[in-house]
Each structure stands twice: as structure tokens, then as C-alpha cells.
Design an enzyme around this catalytic site. Structure first.
Site, PDB file in Angstrom:
ATOM      1  N   CYS A   1       0.715  -1.273  -0.039  1.00  0.00           N
ATOM      2  CA  CYS A   1       0.147   0.061   0.029  1.00  0.00           C
ATOM      3  C   CYS A   1       0.904   1.417   0.240  1.00  0.00           C
ATOM      4  O   CYS A   1       2.074   0.973   0.070  1.00  0.00           O
ATOM      5  CB  CYS A   1      -1.121   0.100   1.221  1.00  0.00           C
ATOM      6  SG  CYS A   1      -0.266   0.074   2.659  1.00  0.00           S
TER       7      CYS A   1
ATOM      8  N   CYS B   1       3.792  -0.389  -8.170  1.00  0.00           N
ATOM      9  CA  CYS B   1       4.272  -1.644  -8.370  1.00  0.00           C
ATOM     10  C   CYS B   1       4.726  -2.146  -9.575  1.00  0.00           C
ATOM     11  O   CYS B   1       4.139  -2.190 -10.452  1.00  0.00           O
ATOM     12  CB  CYS B   1       3.313  -2.642  -7.641  1.00  0.00           C
ATOM     13  SG  CYS B   1       3.685  -4.297  -6.920  1.00  0.00           S
TER      14      CYS B   1
ATOM     15  N   CYS C   1      -2.123   1.341  -4.226  1.00  0.00           N
ATOM     16  CA  CYS C   1      -1.043   2.268  -4.755  1.00  0.00           C
ATOM     17  C   CYS C   1      -0.822   2.216  -6.266  1.00  0.00           C
ATOM     18  O   CYS C   1       0.216   2.791  -6.427  1.00  0.00           O
ATOM     19  CB  CYS C   1       0.339   1.312  -4.313  1.00  0.00           C
ATOM     20  SG  CYS C   1       0.354  -0.163  -4.698  1.00  0.00           S
TER      21      CYS C   1
END
Length: 137
Positions: free
Chosen positions: A11, A89, A85
């Protein structure tokens, strides 16, 4: 997936949702899963309301610290679960990616964090049933 699957929870601040998810997975999987958590922009400390909410169910995350998301953490994980997020990533072929849509507990009191904690538990239970079910005799 290896004998012991690995899961990375990500997150933004690695201070609430991902910390609670990692604690639930470590507790409920009883060593059958390697657990990591990280944040794309880690906070300075774990959210006190998340610490309190997890303590209410007997899980102590007060000693945890937010960690920065690294490429290696993603590479070393079989499953990468993001929680708000976005696209921060890194994506690698052969990895499984899930996005759990969970309310951000940042800035909220424990009353608001409890339902998030409980929703995370339910999601983690489903994940365990899929990737690391208990072996029956």
C-alpha cells in the site's frame, strides 16, 4: 510457486492496510506462507489506529515499521497484492497480481479501522485457502 508460497502486500505508506494484511496472513497461515509488506511511499510509523484494531484481536503489530517497496521484494514474491498504490508496483512476468480495493485507514480512528481490519481478514482467509490450504491427514 515454491513449496512455501510468498506474498507481498503493498500500500502507499505501509502503515495500515498492508501491515494488517501481513499480520493476518502470518497468523492464519501458521508458517505455511512467507509474508512481506512494503509501501510505495512509506510512512514514518505504523498507523496507531491499525495497531489498536489489531491488538483487539490479539495481534501485536506495534513493533512493525513501514518499509520501502523494492524491485527485489516483488521479484521474490509469488503473489503481489496491492491496496490503493496504483501503478507504482513493478510488474514481472510469472507473478500473480491482485488488487484489493480497501478503504485507506490513514487519519481515521479505530472505529473506522475495525471494518477494514475485518474485511482484510476475510480476504486473507480466501487467499490462504487458495495458495496454502491446510494439509489433511
Amino acid at each position: 510457486m515454491a513449496d512455501k508460497p510468498s506474498v507481498l502486500f503493498v500500500c502507499v505508506h505501509n502503515a495500515g492496510r498492508s501491515q494488517m494484511a501481513a499480520a493476518w496472513l502470518a497468523h492464519l497461515a501458521q508458517g505455511r506462507v512467507e509474508v512481506r509488506s512494503a509501501g510505495s511511499s512509506p510512512g514514518s510509523a505504523v498507523n496507531p489506529a491499525a495497531v489498536e484494531a489489531m491488538a483487539e484481536v490479539g495481534l501485536d503489530i506495534s513493533a512493525e515499521t513501514p518499509k520501502i517497496l523494492t524491485v527485489d521484494a516483488v521479484k521474490e514474491s509469488d503473489v503481489c497484492i496491492t491496496m490503493g498504490c496504483g501503478d507504482t508496483c513493478p510488474v514481472f512476468p510469472g507473478k500473480r497480481y491482485l488488487d484489493w480495493q480497501l478503504e485507506d485507514p490513514a487519519g481515521q480512528g479505530v472505529e473506522a479501522v475495525r471494518p477494514i481490519r475485518d474485511e482484510i481478514k476475510t480476504l486473507v482467509e480466501g487467499l490462504i485457502a487458495e495458495i496454502a490450504p491446510e494439509k489433511t491427514a
